[in-house]
Design a protein around this motif. Structure first.
Motif, PDB file in Angstrom:
ATOM      1  N   CYS A 162       2.164   9.575  23.365  1.00 47.74           N
ATOM      2  CA  CYS A 162       1.940  10.994  23.561  1.00 47.74           C
ATOM      3  C   CYS A 162       2.068  11.445  25.005  1.00 47.74           C
ATOM      4  N   LEU A 163       2.062  10.536  25.951  1.00 46.99           N
ATOM      5  CA  LEU A 163       2.147  10.933  27.351  1.00 46.99           C
ATOM      6  C   LEU A 163       3.534  10.619  27.897  1.00 46.99           C
ATOM      7  N   PRO A 164       4.038  11.478  28.815  1.00 45.98           N
ATOM      8  CA  PRO A 164       5.430  11.373  29.252  1.00 45.98           C
ATOM      9  C   PRO A 164       5.761  10.179  30.143  1.00 45.98           C
ATOM     10  N   ASN A 165       4.789   9.619  30.878  1.00 44.27           N
ATOM     11  CA  ASN A 165       5.143   8.500  31.753  1.00 44.27           C
ATOM     12  C   ASN A 165       3.948   7.561  31.937  1.00 44.27           C
ATOM     13  N   PRO A 166       4.208   6.342  32.433  1.00 48.12           N
ATOM     14  CA  PRO A 166       3.141   5.334  32.552  1.00 48.12           C
ATOM     15  C   PRO A 166       1.983   5.759  33.457  1.00 48.12           C
ATOM     16  N   GLU A 167       2.249   6.533  34.501  1.00 47.32           N
ATOM     17  CA  GLU A 167       1.164   6.978  35.386  1.00 47.32           C
ATOM     18  C   GLU A 167       0.166   7.857  34.626  1.00 47.32           C
ATOM     19  N   ASP A 168       0.677   8.715  33.748  1.00 44.28           N
ATOM     20  CA  ASP A 168      -0.199   9.567  32.948  1.00 44.28           C
ATOM     21  C   ASP A 168      -1.020   8.740  31.961  1.00 44.28           C
ATOM     22  N   VAL A 169      -0.408   7.695  31.406  1.00 46.06           N
ATOM     23  CA  VAL A 169      -1.124   6.822  30.475  1.00 46.06           C
ATOM     24  C   VAL A 169      -2.269   6.129  31.207  1.00 46.06           C
ATOM     25  N   LYS A 170      -1.982   5.607  32.403  1.00 46.42           N
ATOM     26  CA  LYS A 170      -3.002   4.918  33.193  1.00 46.42           C
ATOM     27  C   LYS A 170      -4.166   5.854  33.518  1.00 46.42           C
ATOM     28  N   MET A 171      -3.831   7.078  33.932  1.00 47.54           N
ATOM     29  CA  MET A 171      -4.880   8.043  34.268  1.00 47.54           C
ATOM     30  C   MET A 171      -5.702   8.395  33.028  1.00 47.54           C
ATOM     31  N   ALA A 172      -5.054   8.584  31.894  1.00 49.97           N
ATOM     32  CA  ALA A 172      -5.768   8.924  30.663  1.00 49.97           C
ATOM     33  C   ALA A 172      -6.709   7.802  30.255  1.00 49.97           C
ATOM     34  N   LEU A 173      -6.258   6.558  30.421  1.00 50.43           N
ATOM     35  CA  LEU A 173      -7.130   5.431  30.075  1.00 50.43           C
ATOM     36  C   LEU A 173      -8.323   5.335  31.017  1.00 50.43           C
ATOM     37  N   GLU A 174      -8.116   5.620  32.295  1.00 53.59           N
ATOM     38  CA  GLU A 174      -9.213   5.618  33.265  1.00 53.59           C
ATOM     39  C   GLU A 174     -10.238   6.704  32.916  1.00 53.59           C
ATOM     40  N   ILE A 175      -9.737   7.878  32.562  1.00 55.14           N
ATOM     41  CA  ILE A 175     -10.632   8.980  32.178  1.00 55.14           C
ATOM     42  C   ILE A 175     -11.388   8.610  30.908  1.00 55.14           C
ATOM     43  N   TYR A 176     -10.707   8.006  29.955  1.00 53.04           N
ATOM     44  CA  TYR A 176     -11.351   7.588  28.715  1.00 53.04           C
ATOM     45  C   TYR A 176     -12.445   6.560  29.016  1.00 53.04           C
ATOM     46  N   LYS A 177     -12.111   5.582  29.880  1.00 57.87           N
ATOM     47  CA  LYS A 177     -13.083   4.550  30.252  1.00 57.87           C
ATOM     48  C   LYS A 177     -14.299   5.188  30.912  1.00 57.87           C
ATOM     49  N   LEU A 178     -14.068   6.132  31.822  1.00 53.28           N
ATOM     50  CA  LEU A 178     -15.154   6.828  32.500  1.00 53.28           C
ATOM     51  C   LEU A 178     -16.002   7.611  31.494  1.00 53.28           C
ATOM     52  N   SER A 179     -15.349   8.286  30.550  1.00 51.16           N
ATOM     53  CA  SER A 179     -16.111   9.055  29.556  1.00 51.16           C
ATOM     54  C   SER A 179     -16.953   8.131  28.686  1.00 51.16           C
ATOM     55  N   MET A 180     -16.459   6.937  28.377  1.00 46.60           N
ATOM     56  CA  MET A 180     -17.231   5.968  27.593  1.00 46.60           C
ATOM     57  C   MET A 180     -18.438   5.473  28.387  1.00 46.60           C
ATOM     58  N   GLU A 181     -18.272   5.243  29.692  1.00 43.15           N
ATOM     59  CA  GLU A 181     -19.386   4.813  30.537  1.00 43.15           C
ATOM     60  C   GLU A 181     -20.439   5.909  30.639  1.00 43.15           C
ATOM     61  N   ILE A 182     -20.024   7.151  30.783  1.00 44.86           N
ATOM     62  CA  ILE A 182     -20.963   8.276  30.847  1.00 44.86           C
ATOM     63  C   ILE A 182     -21.712   8.382  29.516  1.00 44.86           C
ATOM     64  N   GLN A 183     -21.010   8.246  28.421  1.00 39.53           N
ATOM     65  CA  GLN A 183     -21.644   8.324  27.118  1.00 39.53           C
ATOM     66  C   GLN A 183     -22.641   7.167  26.958  1.00 39.53           C
ATOM     67  N   HIS A 184     -22.288   5.979  27.401  1.00 36.53           N
ATOM     68  CA  HIS A 184     -23.169   4.820  27.320  1.00 36.53           C
ATOM     69  C   HIS A 184     -24.429   5.049  28.168  1.00 36.53           C
ATOM     70  N   LEU A 185     -24.243   5.576  29.393  1.00 30.94           N
ATOM     71  CA  LEU A 185     -25.391   5.885  30.269  1.00 30.94           C
ATOM     72  C   LEU A 185     -26.284   6.944  29.616  1.00 30.94           C
ATOM     73  N   HIS A 186     -25.676   7.938  29.047  1.00 32.30           N
ATOM     74  CA  HIS A 186     -26.430   9.003  28.401  1.00 32.30           C
ATOM     75  C   HIS A 186     -27.248   8.442  27.218  1.00 32.30           C
ATOM     76  N   ASN A 187     -26.648   7.587  26.422  1.00 33.39           N
ATOM     77  CA  ASN A 187     -27.347   6.979  25.291  1.00 33.39           C
ATOM     78  C   ASN A 187     -28.475   6.048  25.754  1.00 33.39           C
ATOM     79  N   SER A 188     -28.296   5.390  26.898  1.00 33.23           N
ATOM     80  CA  SER A 188     -29.311   4.462  27.429  1.00 33.23           C
ATOM     81  C   SER A 188     -30.521   5.212  27.957  1.00 33.23           C
ATOM     82  N   SER A 189     -30.307   6.373  28.508  1.00 36.07           N
ATOM     83  CA  SER A 189     -31.413   7.126  29.104  1.00 36.07           C
ATOM     84  C   SER A 189     -32.237   7.877  28.065  1.00 36.07           C
ATOM     85  N   THR A 190     -31.741   8.019  26.880  1.00 37.65           N
ATOM     86  CA  THR A 190     -32.520   8.724  25.860  1.00 37.65           C
ATOM     87  C   THR A 190     -33.327   7.825  24.981  1.00 37.65           C
TER      88      THR A 190
END
Length: 190
Positions: A162-190
């Motif tokens: 779905c993404l036009p080039n490898p740099e966009d794929v890498k950035m999307a995966l980094e953002i996804y990884k970050l969102s998963m870490e934020i979600q994990h932190l949020h679940n741990s604090s509750t």
């Protein structure tokens, strides 16, 4: 011709008589060379020949179509004059290309634009090289089109499709990884 000149120049007198016998006035008119647009011609005939030979060449940016050299004998040309056709340079199309790959295309030649996967043509797919050495209609561009299936892609193989080039794929995966870490932190604090 005066008798004195005839004795001095017998060859010239003989040549004149032969010319009149082989090519009487009105029957042989090879002095008018067919001209061409966007090119030039020159007489390359031999001095003693009864045949006129004309050589053609095109201006820069044009290509010769037809015979580069034609001859005339007894008012008849061996072939029609050649034609100089415009040359168009291969258009540069980011994220796309042409169906026929060459550096230059002759006037009236048509090509079809093809975009890379994930891109759509904005403009006309079919182009024709014009006599002004430009493409008609205007050269289109290839624009990234987001497939509907990419709106909800979260990770993995689908994101690469779905993404036009490898740099966009890498950035999307980094953002996804970050969102998963934020979600994990949020679940741990509750």
């Amino acid at each position: 011709m005066a008798p004195k000149l005839q004795s001095t120049f017998p060859a010239l007198c003989l040549l004149g008589v032969l010319t009149l016998l082989l090519c009487p006035s009105g029957l042989c008119d090879c002095r008018r060379f067919p001209s061409i647009v966007h090119g030039s011609h020159k007489d390359v005939s031999s001095f003693w020949s009864f045949t006129t030979v004309v050589q053609y060449e095109c201006d820069e940016g044009y290509v010769l179509i037809g015979q580069p050299e034609i001859t005339c004998r007894h008012s008849h040309w061996s072939a029609p004059a050649p034609v100089c056709k415009a040359l168009c340079q291969r258009p540069k199309i980011k994220n796309g290309g042409l169906t026929v790959h060459k550096d230059q295309y002759a006037e009236a030649e048509s090509v079809t634009v093809q975009c890379d996967d994930g891109y759509d043509v904005i403009g006309s797919r079919n182009l024709t090289c014009s006599e002004k050495r430009t493409w008609l209609p205007a050269v289109p561009r290839c624009k990234w089109e987001d497939p509907k299936s990419c709106e909800q892609v979260l990770a993995g193989k689908k994101i690469q499709q779905c993404l036009p080039n490898p740099e966009d794929v890498k950035m999307a995966l980094e953002i996804y990884k970050l969102s998963m870490e934020i979600q994990h932190l949020h679940n741990s604090s509750t």
